[in-house]
Design a protein around this motif. Structure first.
Motif, mmCIF file in Angstrom:
data_model
loop_
_atom_site.group_PDB
_atom_site.id
_atom_site.type_symbol
_atom_site.label_atom_id
_atom_site.label_comp_id
_atom_site.label_asym_id
_atom_site.label_seq_id
_atom_site.Cartn_x
_atom_site.Cartn_y
_atom_site.Cartn_z
ATOM 1 N N ARG A 160 -58.566 37.953 -65.536
ATOM 2 C CA ARG A 160 -59.645 37.533 -64.660
ATOM 3 C C ARG A 160 -60.666 36.654 -65.364
ATOM 4 N NH1 ARG A 160 -60.873 42.407 -66.653
ATOM 5 N NH2 ARG A 160 -63.060 42.881 -67.166
ATOM 6 N N ARG A 161 -60.805 36.779 -66.689
ATOM 7 C CA ARG A 161 -61.786 35.975 -67.427
ATOM 8 C C ARG A 161 -61.212 34.638 -67.861
ATOM 9 N NH1 ARG A 161 -64.111 40.743 -71.383
ATOM 10 N NH2 ARG A 161 -65.649 41.610 -69.932
ATOM 11 N N SER A 162 -59.988 34.644 -68.311
ATOM 12 C CA SER A 162 -59.415 33.405 -68.855
ATOM 13 C C SER A 162 -58.893 32.477 -67.759
ATOM 14 C CB SER A 162 -58.286 33.741 -69.837
ATOM 15 O OG SER A 162 -57.305 34.558 -69.205
ATOM 16 N N HIS A 163 -58.299 33.011 -66.688
ATOM 17 C CA HIS A 163 -57.724 32.174 -65.621
ATOM 18 C C HIS A 163 -58.059 32.774 -64.256
ATOM 19 C CE1 HIS A 163 -55.219 31.524 -69.246
ATOM 20 N NE2 HIS A 163 -55.233 30.261 -68.851
ATOM 21 N N PRO A 164 -59.334 32.788 -63.865
ATOM 22 C CA PRO A 164 -59.705 33.471 -62.618
ATOM 23 C C PRO A 164 -59.094 32.850 -61.362
ATOM 24 C CG PRO A 164 -61.572 32.254 -63.502
ATOM 25 C CD PRO A 164 -60.512 32.223 -64.541
ATOM 26 N N LEU A 165 -59.070 31.524 -61.268
ATOM 27 C CA LEU A 165 -58.501 30.893 -60.079
ATOM 28 C C LEU A 165 -57.002 31.135 -59.996
ATOM 29 C CD1 LEU A 165 -60.312 27.448 -59.622
ATOM 30 C CD2 LEU A 165 -60.396 29.460 -58.152
ATOM 31 N N ALA A 166 -56.325 31.119 -61.133
ATOM 32 C CA ALA A 166 -54.887 31.406 -61.138
ATOM 33 C C ALA A 166 -54.618 32.842 -60.681
ATOM 34 C CB ALA A 166 -54.320 31.181 -62.533
ATOM 35 N N VAL A 167 -55.491 33.764 -61.071
ATOM 36 C CA VAL A 167 -55.349 35.153 -60.636
ATOM 37 C C VAL A 167 -55.473 35.246 -59.116
ATOM 38 C CG1 VAL A 167 -56.439 37.425 -60.683
ATOM 39 C CG2 VAL A 167 -56.071 36.168 -62.805
ATOM 40 N N LEU A 168 -56.452 34.559 -58.536
ATOM 41 C CA LEU A 168 -56.609 34.584 -57.084
ATOM 42 C C LEU A 168 -55.428 33.916 -56.388
ATOM 43 C CD1 LEU A 168 -60.418 33.825 -56.542
ATOM 44 C CD2 LEU A 168 -59.234 36.011 -56.358
ATOM 45 N N ALA A 169 -54.896 32.863 -57.015
ATOM 46 C CA ALA A 169 -53.733 32.201 -56.423
ATOM 47 C C ALA A 169 -52.515 33.130 -56.420
ATOM 48 C CB ALA A 169 -53.427 30.922 -57.190
ATOM 49 N N VAL A 170 -52.360 33.917 -57.473
ATOM 50 C CA VAL A 170 -51.259 34.888 -57.516
ATOM 51 C C VAL A 170 -51.450 35.973 -56.469
ATOM 52 C CG1 VAL A 170 -50.203 36.688 -58.952
ATOM 53 C CG2 VAL A 170 -50.689 34.444 -59.921
ATOM 54 N N MET A 171 -52.701 36.396 -56.269
ATOM 55 C CA MET A 171 -52.981 37.456 -55.307
ATOM 56 C C MET A 171 -52.880 36.973 -53.854
ATOM 57 S SD MET A 171 -56.268 39.408 -56.947
ATOM 58 C CE MET A 171 -56.190 40.352 -58.469
ATOM 59 N N ALA A 172 -53.032 35.662 -53.608
ATOM 60 C CA ALA A 172 -53.108 35.146 -52.240
ATOM 61 C C ALA A 172 -51.879 35.501 -51.392
ATOM 62 C CB ALA A 172 -53.332 33.634 -52.259
ATOM 63 N N PRO A 173 -50.621 35.311 -51.877
ATOM 64 C CA PRO A 173 -49.472 35.695 -51.040
ATOM 65 C C PRO A 173 -49.455 37.192 -50.703
ATOM 66 C CG PRO A 173 -48.784 34.297 -52.863
ATOM 67 C CD PRO A 173 -50.192 34.684 -53.128
ATOM 68 N N PHE A 174 -49.844 38.007 -51.654
ATOM 69 C CA PHE A 174 -49.858 39.445 -51.382
ATOM 70 C C PHE A 174 -50.998 39.800 -50.426
ATOM 71 C CE2 PHE A 174 -47.782 38.865 -55.470
ATOM 72 C CZ PHE A 174 -46.638 39.633 -55.322
ATOM 73 N N SER A 175 -52.100 39.036 -50.489
ATOM 74 C CA SER A 175 -53.183 39.254 -49.528
ATOM 75 C C SER A 175 -52.706 38.929 -48.118
ATOM 76 C CB SER A 175 -54.393 38.380 -49.899
ATOM 77 O OG SER A 175 -55.418 38.529 -48.948
ATOM 78 N N LEU A 176 -51.917 37.841 -47.982
ATOM 79 C CA LEU A 176 -51.359 37.497 -46.670
ATOM 80 C C LEU A 176 -50.403 38.581 -46.178
ATOM 81 C CD1 LEU A 176 -50.941 35.511 -44.348
ATOM 82 C CD2 LEU A 176 -49.199 34.356 -45.769
ATOM 83 N N ALA A 177 -49.537 39.071 -47.063
ATOM 84 C CA ALA A 177 -48.601 40.132 -46.676
ATOM 85 C C ALA A 177 -49.350 41.407 -46.320
ATOM 86 C CB ALA A 177 -47.617 40.392 -47.814
ATOM 87 N N ASN A 178 -50.412 41.706 -47.079
ATOM 88 C CA ASN A 178 -51.193 42.908 -46.816
ATOM 89 C C ASN A 178 -51.822 42.868 -45.416
ATOM 90 O OD1 ASN A 178 -52.827 45.331 -47.423
ATOM 91 N ND2 ASN A 178 -54.522 43.875 -47.574
ATOM 92 N N ALA A 179 -52.424 41.728 -45.057
ATOM 93 C CA ALA A 179 -53.061 41.614 -43.745
ATOM 94 C C ALA A 179 -52.032 41.460 -42.628
ATOM 95 C CB ALA A 179 -54.026 40.427 -43.751
ATOM 96 N N TRP A 180 -50.946 40.727 -42.873
ATOM 97 C CA TRP A 180 -49.930 40.473 -41.839
ATOM 98 C C TRP A 180 -49.196 41.754 -41.455
ATOM 99 C CZ3 TRP A 180 -49.316 36.114 -39.083
ATOM 100 C CH2 TRP A 180 -48.176 36.019 -38.282
ATOM 101 N N THR A 181 -48.917 42.599 -42.451
ATOM 102 C CA THR A 181 -48.216 43.858 -42.157
ATOM 103 C C THR A 181 -49.152 44.913 -41.589
ATOM 104 O OG1 THR A 181 -48.586 44.642 -44.421
ATOM 105 C CG2 THR A 181 -46.516 43.440 -43.976
ATOM 106 N N GLY A 182 -50.460 44.742 -41.722
ATOM 107 C CA GLY A 182 -51.416 45.706 -41.213
ATOM 108 C C GLY A 182 -51.696 46.849 -42.170
ATOM 109 N N ALA A 183 -51.252 46.729 -43.419
ATOM 110 C CA ALA A 183 -51.504 47.802 -44.385
ATOM 111 C C ALA A 183 -53.000 47.892 -44.719
ATOM 112 C CB ALA A 183 -50.686 47.585 -45.650
ATOM 113 N N VAL A 184 -53.637 46.749 -44.846
ATOM 114 C CA VAL A 184 -55.082 46.663 -45.122
ATOM 115 C C VAL A 184 -55.459 47.562 -46.305
ATOM 116 C CG1 VAL A 184 -57.380 46.584 -44.079
ATOM 117 C CG2 VAL A 184 -55.381 46.388 -42.617
#
Length: 423
Positions: A90-114
């Motif tokens: 999170r300190r060395s590559h914060p934007l890359a970390v968010l980019a990696v998390m973005a697909p899983f964030s979409l899957a999390n919201a799309w499936t309704g797991a929240v």
């Protein structure tokens, strides 16, 4: 790692409470450990959040807020780890970390797991707000919001449950990061200003010490150089007169003794100021224009006829003590140079003229002796002339020294403005 604001000393004027001091000391110890072992600290925090995410899945706590509690367990576990494990970078590559998390964030919201673990993205937002430019914070907002907006199309009735928690947490994390960053930059600015002031103080002290050494050197040069020149002239005249007029020789010896005692008294006074405490030092006043007659009398006893003249109308108020001392020392040094460098001449003589001009005092010291040594005559590089110019420059004055333009001999011309005279 960048040093945080809590690592710095408390700014002057603040009076923290005991609880605040305790928290500051605790934070300082934590951040000191972080600076010494950043990898261990990052690994420890990441492991804590991974354990939190896995426990949320294993205990079924995620189902209490899920829009669809039938999401497969392996998928839920994968998304939980994907939201927590990348925090290690999170300190060395914060934007890359968010980019990696973005697909899983979409899957999390799309499936309704929240999953609550998706809120760990805001830890990355905090690090961005603390360390990176503000435009990077906007990109982070897009990476977090875009998957949620897309997934809201599947749950149009529950869009607020998907978006609002992240909006609030994003705002809180961004504001907290900005506050920490502002505090850190402000404290660093205070520390930098204090460092610069300390350097300037030390530089001013060094300059003051150098100026004082130069002043003492000029005083020593004037006292020793002048009096020894007078003594030398008296001794030469006494030895010449001893064979023809023992009475004149005795007078010369008496004058030598008087001049020597005067030189010793001046040296003791100068050295006493350096050695003694200020209240114990001899506070004999520095020479003034009133002492010129005594100075010229001593030069005459050394065998150099000197004529003093005053032209113009003196100002209504006398010169300041510093300017009077400058005039005295310049006359003293000029006549000393005449005794040392003018050479033997039966008709050798000197003249001192004080010319009062509107707003200035001009002093002319001339003699009819032989030319000076080449270096001193051409460039005025002798220590005595350098000292005279330094004295004149202290009061925005000018000093010229060189061969006399109208007749053989040497001329010194000092011009001092009278700005510090009271009005």
């Amino acid at each position: 790692m960048t040093q945080d604001a809590t690592d710095r000393p408390t700014p002057p004027g603040s009076d923290p409470t005991p609880l605040t001091r305790h928290l500051q000391r605790l934070l300082q110890r934590v951040r000191a450990f972080d600076r010494r072992r950043p990898a261990l600290w990052n690994g420890t925090l990441t492991a804590f959040w991974v354990l939190f995410a896995v426990l949320d899945v294993s205990t079924g706590g995620w189902r209490t807020v899920a829009l669809d509690a039938q999401v497969p367990q392996p998928l839920v576990l994968t998304m939980s780890v994907a939201f927590s494990a990348p925090l290690l970078w999170r300190r060395s590559h914060p934007l890359a970390v968010l980019a990696v998390m973005a697909p899983f964030s979409l899957a999390n919201a799309w499936t309704g797991a929240v999953l609550q673990a998706s809120l760990l993205q805001e830890i990355v937002v905090f690090n961005i707000a603390v360390r990176l430019p503000m435009r990077t914070l906007a990109r982070a907002g897009v990476l977090i919001a875009a998957p949620l907006v897309i997934a809201s199309a599947r749950f149009p009735d529950d869009w607020s449950q998907l978006l609002l928690p992240h909006v609030w947490m994003f705002a809180i994390a961004a504001l907290a990061g900005i506050v920490v960053r502002t505090r850190k930059e402000y404290t660093e600015a205070l520390v930098d200003r204090a460092d610069r002031l300390e350097r300037e103080r030390d530089q001013q002290a060094r300059l003051a010490a150098a100026e004082e050494r130069a002043r003492i050197a000029r005083e020593m040069h004037d006292i020793i150089g002048h009096n020894l020149s007078v003594i030398t002239g008296l001794a030469d005249g006494g030895s010449y007169a001893a064979a023809r007029s023992p009475e004149r020789a005795a007078q010369a010896l008496e004058a030598i003794g008087t001049t020597s005692r005067q030189a010793l008294a001046e040296l003791r006074r100068l050295l006493g100021v350096l050695r003694d405490a200020p209240e114990d030092a001899d506070r004999t006043p520095q020479p003034t224009l009133d002492d010129l007659d005594a100075l010229l009398e001593g030069v005459r006893r050394a065998g150099l006829p000197v004529r003093l003249s005053v032209r113009g109308t003196p100002p209504p108020h006398p010169l300041g003590a510093g300017r009077q001392l400058t005039v005295y020392r310049v006359v003293q040094e000029s006549l000393t140079n005449t005794l040392k460098h003018a050479g033997p001449a039966p008709d050798l003589a000197a003249a001192v003229a004080l010319v009062h001009l509107p707003g200035a005092l001009e002093v002319l010291i001339t003699d009819n002796g032989s030319p000076r040594p080449a270096g001193e005559a051409s460039a005025g590089t002798g220590q005595g002339i350098t000292g005279m110019r330094a004295r004149a420059s202290l009061y925005d004055g000018t000093l010229e020294a060189g061969p006399s333009p109208a007749e053989p001999g040497w001329r010194v011309r000092l011009r001092l403005p009278l700005e510090d005279s009271p009005s």
